[in-house]
Design an enzyme around this catalytic site. Structure first.
Site, PDB file in Angstrom:
ATOM      1  N   ASP A 188       0.703  -1.237   0.052  1.00  0.00           N
ATOM      2  CA  ASP A 188      -0.009  -0.195   0.192  1.00  0.00           C
ATOM      3  C   ASP A 188       0.873   1.208  -0.124  1.00  0.00           C
ATOM      4  OD1 ASP A 188      -1.773   2.062   0.431  1.00  0.00           O
ATOM      5  OD2 ASP A 188      -2.928   0.966   1.873  1.00  0.00           O
ATOM      6  N   HIS A 193       0.885   8.460   3.194  1.00  0.00           N
ATOM      7  CA  HIS A 193       1.653   7.864   4.502  1.00  0.00           C
ATOM      8  C   HIS A 193       2.932   8.024   4.528  1.00  0.00           C
ATOM      9  CE1 HIS A 193      -2.647   6.200   4.816  1.00  0.00           C
ATOM     10  NE2 HIS A 193      -2.365   5.840   3.649  1.00  0.00           N
TER      11      HIS A 193
END
Length: 281
Positions: A188, A193
């Site tokens: 991911d 992030h």
């Protein structure tokens, strides 16, 4: 701009993953297991010298199709995408090695209106090479920048109720400052992030923890208290993400014996997971 029929029928390529015990261990470490080196029950998930077990939340990263909504062909404003809800249904024991086949598809699209965003529902089936169904994961993605494209206004999935009584159990589990950087190696790789500039454009003061990493931390708490670290004890779970976690914060999971749960960040007393329901047996 989203085109309703085009996105609803968008073809997400099948993914084949060669799963190894190393992958199983890395996933468990990436969601925080192993922080207590004296807890032998946690070691069952992170020590390849033992009879290794698979954390029941691992289907969310197996044969993962990647950040496919970032493809310009989807019409989605990928910078403003937020993971809204997640579910896991386990149908067979998860292997520690072998080929896993993942088939992901869009199952629904809800237009909440101009300035209100949209909901994208998707589902991933995981099978082994014999065709055995291992797990089905469901995801709701909140497309914050994409409402008003003329799509249907429903149906919207109902939420799981939370009891009005005090929780029966609370579990505090810390996250690490660099945890999102580890977790993204599961496949991911959304820069929200990892990249402070992307996080700022999305309206966050710094990179946030993956919602699915938060789910892994919460699964650890549930497995500890309701499943006694037995990998096959969890049959299903679903939850709603209500606020982001910043890496380094402590996640407190509040659990009811019925399987209902929610979670909050201790440092800010903010609910980050709500309307959770887990089935053990």
């Amino acid at each position: 701009m989203i085109e309703y029929e085009k996105l609803l029928n968008y073809r997400i390529p099948e993914v084949r993953q060669r799963l190894t015990p190393r992958d199983v261990v890395f996933y468990a470490l990436s969601v925080g297991l192993g922080q207590d080196p004296m807890d032998k029950r946690q070691l069952d998930y992170v020590d390849q010298d033992k009879a290794l077990r698979v954390l029941p939340s691992m289907p969310v990263v197996l044969a993962h199709p990647g950040f496919w909504v970032s493809n310009p062909e989807t019409g989605v404003d990928a910078v403003k995408v937020v993971h809204g809800e997640q579910s896991i249904a386990l149908h067979a024991p998860l292997p520690i090695e072998g080929e896993i086949i993942g088939r992901t598809r869009v199952t629904g699209l809800v237009d909440k209106g101009e300035g209100k965003g949209a909901l994208l529902y998707s589902e991933k089936e995981l099978r082994d090479t014999h065709g055995t169904l291992l797990a089905v994961t469901g995801s709701t993605t909140f497309l914050r920048g994409d409402g008003g494209f003329g799509g249907p206004s429903g149906p919207v999935k109902p939420v799981n109720p939370i009891p009005e009584s005090a929780p029966d159990i609370t579990v505090d589990l810390p996250t690490r400052p660099e945890q999102a950087l580890y977790y993204r190696l599961n496949g991911d790789d959304n820069p929200l992030h990892s990249n402070p500039d992307v996080a700022a454009r999305a309206g966050f003061p710094r990179p946030i923890l993956h919602g699915l990493c938060t789910l892994g931390v919460v699964t650890h708490a549930l497995l500890r208290e309701l499943g006694h670290y037995e990998a096959g004890s969890m049959k299903s779970m679903s939850l709603r993400f209500s606020s982001p976690v910043f890496p380094g914060e402590t996640i407190r999971t509040e659990i009811w014996r019925s399987g209902a749960f929610r979670a909050r960040v201790v440092e800010r007393d903010v609910v980050v997971v709500n309307n959770g329901a887990a089935v053990f047996g």
